[in-house]
Design an enzyme around this catalytic site. Sequence first.
Site, short mmCIF file in Angstrom:
data_model
loop_
_atom_site.label_atom_id
_atom_site.label_comp_id
_atom_site.label_asym_id
_atom_site.label_seq_id
_atom_site.Cartn_x
_atom_site.Cartn_y
_atom_site.Cartn_z
N ASP A 78 -11.30 -15.13 17.66
CA ASP A 78 -10.66 -14.29 16.93
C ASP A 78 -10.50 -12.67 17.21
O ASP A 78 -11.31 -12.43 18.10
CB ASP A 78 -11.38 -14.29 15.33
N ASP A 128 -11.13 -10.02 16.20
CA ASP A 128 -12.24 -9.07 15.33
C ASP A 128 -13.44 -8.97 15.97
O ASP A 128 -13.68 -9.49 17.22
CB ASP A 128 -12.30 -9.62 13.82
#
Length: 638
Positions: free
Chosen positions: A502, A504
Amino acid sequence: MAVDQIKGTLEYGVDSIQVLEGLEAVRRRPGMYIGSTDTRGLHHLIYEVVDNSVDEALAGQCDLIMITIHRDASVTVSDNGRGIPVEVHAKTGISGLETVMTRLHAGGKFGGGGYKVASGLHGVGVSAVNALSAWLRVETVRGGHLYAQEYRHGVPTGPVTDLGSTDRRGTTTTFLPDSTIFESLDYSHDTLSQRFREMAYLTKKLMITFVDERSDREQSFYFEGGILSFVRHMNKTRTVIHPRPMYVEKQVGETTVEVALQYNDGYAESVFSFANNINTADGGTHLTGFRTALTRTLNDYARKAGLLKDNDDNLTGDDAREGLAAIVSVKLTEPQFESQTKAKLGNGEVKGQVEAVVSEGLRTFLDENPADAKKILEKCLMTQRARRAAQMARETVTRKNALENTTLPGKLADCSERDPSRCELYLVEGDSAGGSAKQGRDRRFQAILPLRGKILNVEKAREDKMLAHEEIRALITALGAGIGSRFNPDKLRYHRVILMTDADVDGSHIRTLLLTFFFRFMEPIISNGNLYIAQPPLYRLSVGKDHHWVYSDKERDELLAKYNGKTTNVQRYKGLGEMNPEQLWETTMDPSRRTILKVSIEDAVKADEIFEMLMGDAVPPRKRFIQSHAKEVRNLDA
Ligand code: 0RA
C-alpha cells in the site's frame, strides 16, 4: 583535404590529428570510457575531475576541494593544490596543461612530479571529461600566475593564456556535459553528496565543500579522524561494546593500509573495503587479509588470556565478525581490479600486507586495552555458543526446514509457465489485496504470494529464529533458491520478484522490512536485478466519462491544471484493497501499462545505514526517520 583544413584552422601538426581522433573515439563510444551515458556516467564526469584533486590531497599538497553545480548544469571543481604545470612539453611541443586536458591517459602521471597513488576509477583522465563536454574552462595557478584555457568538445578554442599575477593557489575546472551525449543533465544531489562524504571520510583532514545552486544547498565534509570517524558514524545509532575504535595506519612496501574497527551489540556485520578510495563491494585480497588477521588475532588472544581452553574450538570468522563495523582502506600504486565494475581488488601481495598490519595493530590494541579486549572476546564467545545452539536445533528439530522443503506453500497462487526468466512473483501485502491480485493477474506467468501483517524484524532476528517464521519460510520456499551463503540464483523460480504494498506508512514499513530481508539474506536477488517495486496509482481522476489513473501529486496537479474549469473528481487510493481485480491489473500489473521500479543497492553503505536505522535497537532515530522519509522510501530504486 580535411586534414589540411584542421591543420589550417588549429595550426597543429600530425600529432594533433591523433589527439582529435582520440577525442572523437571518446565521443563515439563514451560507454567505453565512463561506463554509461545515464546519470551514473554523468556523475562519473564529476568524480573523474574531483579524483584529480583528491590525488593532489593524497600527495599532501591540498586540503580544500569545492564542487559547485550551477543552475545551467555546468559544474565547477576547484582545489588549492600545486596547479597543473603549463610549461611547454618537450616531446609534444605544447603546454603541459593542454596535454593533460586533451591527451587520453595523460593524467596524473604527466610531469614527473606526479603521485604515488591515483584514485581515478577508470584512469581515463580529465581529457575524457573534456571530450564529453559541450565546453570546458580550466584555470590553474603556477609560479604566481593564473593561466587559463578553454575547449569545445575537448578541442582548444585558443592557446593557454597568462592572465597575470595572483595570490591564489590551485586549479579550477568548469565544464558543461554535452547534452547530445548524456540522456539528461539531472545530477542526483543525494548520490553526489553521499559520495563526497565518503571521499572525505577516506581522506582525513580534507575539507570537501559541495554547493548545489539548483536548490541553494551547501554542505561541507571534514573528518579529522578519517575512517576512524567513519566507523564511529556507522555505529552512531547502535550500542558499542568498547568506546574507542581500533585504528591503524601503516605503509608496507608500496601499499598504505588503513583500518578502523569497532564492535556493537547487534548481529550484523558491516565491513566495507576500499582500494584507492573506490568501494570494492565484492571485496578482494585486502578484505581477505583483514578477515584472516582478525580471526587469528582474536583466537590467539583468547587462548593466551585463557578465555579459550585447550579443548575449546577456535572462533570461526563468522563468530569474529558478528556486530562488527569496520573500514578497510588500501592505497596502492598499481591496483588490479578483477571484475569490470572494479568491485574486487586482485593484487595478490596486498593480502599479506593487510594481514601483517591488522595483526600487529589489533594485537597492540587488545594488549593496551584489556577491559575492551575482554568485552570483545566475550561477545565473540557468546556468538560461538549461539551458533552452536542454533546448529543443534536445526539438526535435531527441523528436518523439513525451509531450505530443504520444496513443497510449495499453500498460500502461493503459482503461475503455469515454468521458465523462470518469464515468471513473476508478486509479494502482496494483506490477504484481501492478495485475493484481488489472484483474480486480476495473468496466471500464465504471474504468481501471487500474499504476506500478512508485519513480517518480522529481520535486523534483530538471527537466522534460526527467522526460519521459524512461517511467512518467511513460505517466501523462501516459493523462491526456491535458499538463503545466505547457500543461495543459488540458478534455482530462483521467478526472475522478477515484485513487492506490491500500500502507498501508506504501513506499506512502506513492510516494504522496508522485505528489502532488509532481501539485503541481508538474498543479496544476489538485488544485485542481479531481480527485485522490483510495483507502482500502484495514488488517485483516480474523473472528467465526465473519462478517467485517468494518477501516480504522483505532480501528475495530479498537472491534470487538474489541464482540465481547469471542467468538473473533475479526484478519488484517492490508499490501499490496494480499494481496487477491484480489473483495476489492479489495468493500473499496476499489466506489463504493457504498468511501471515497476528496479531495486538496486548502488551503495551498500547507505542501504545498510538506512536499514540499520530503521530496524536497529535505537528506537528514537528510527521513528524520526520513518516519519520524515515515509514518502521517499517509495523511490528506493534510485
Ligand atoms: C601534474 C603534475 C603536478 C600536479 C598536477 C598535475 C595537478 C593536477 C591537478 C588536477 C586537478 N588539480 C590538480 N593539481 C595538480 C605536480 C606539479 C609540481 O610538481 O609542482
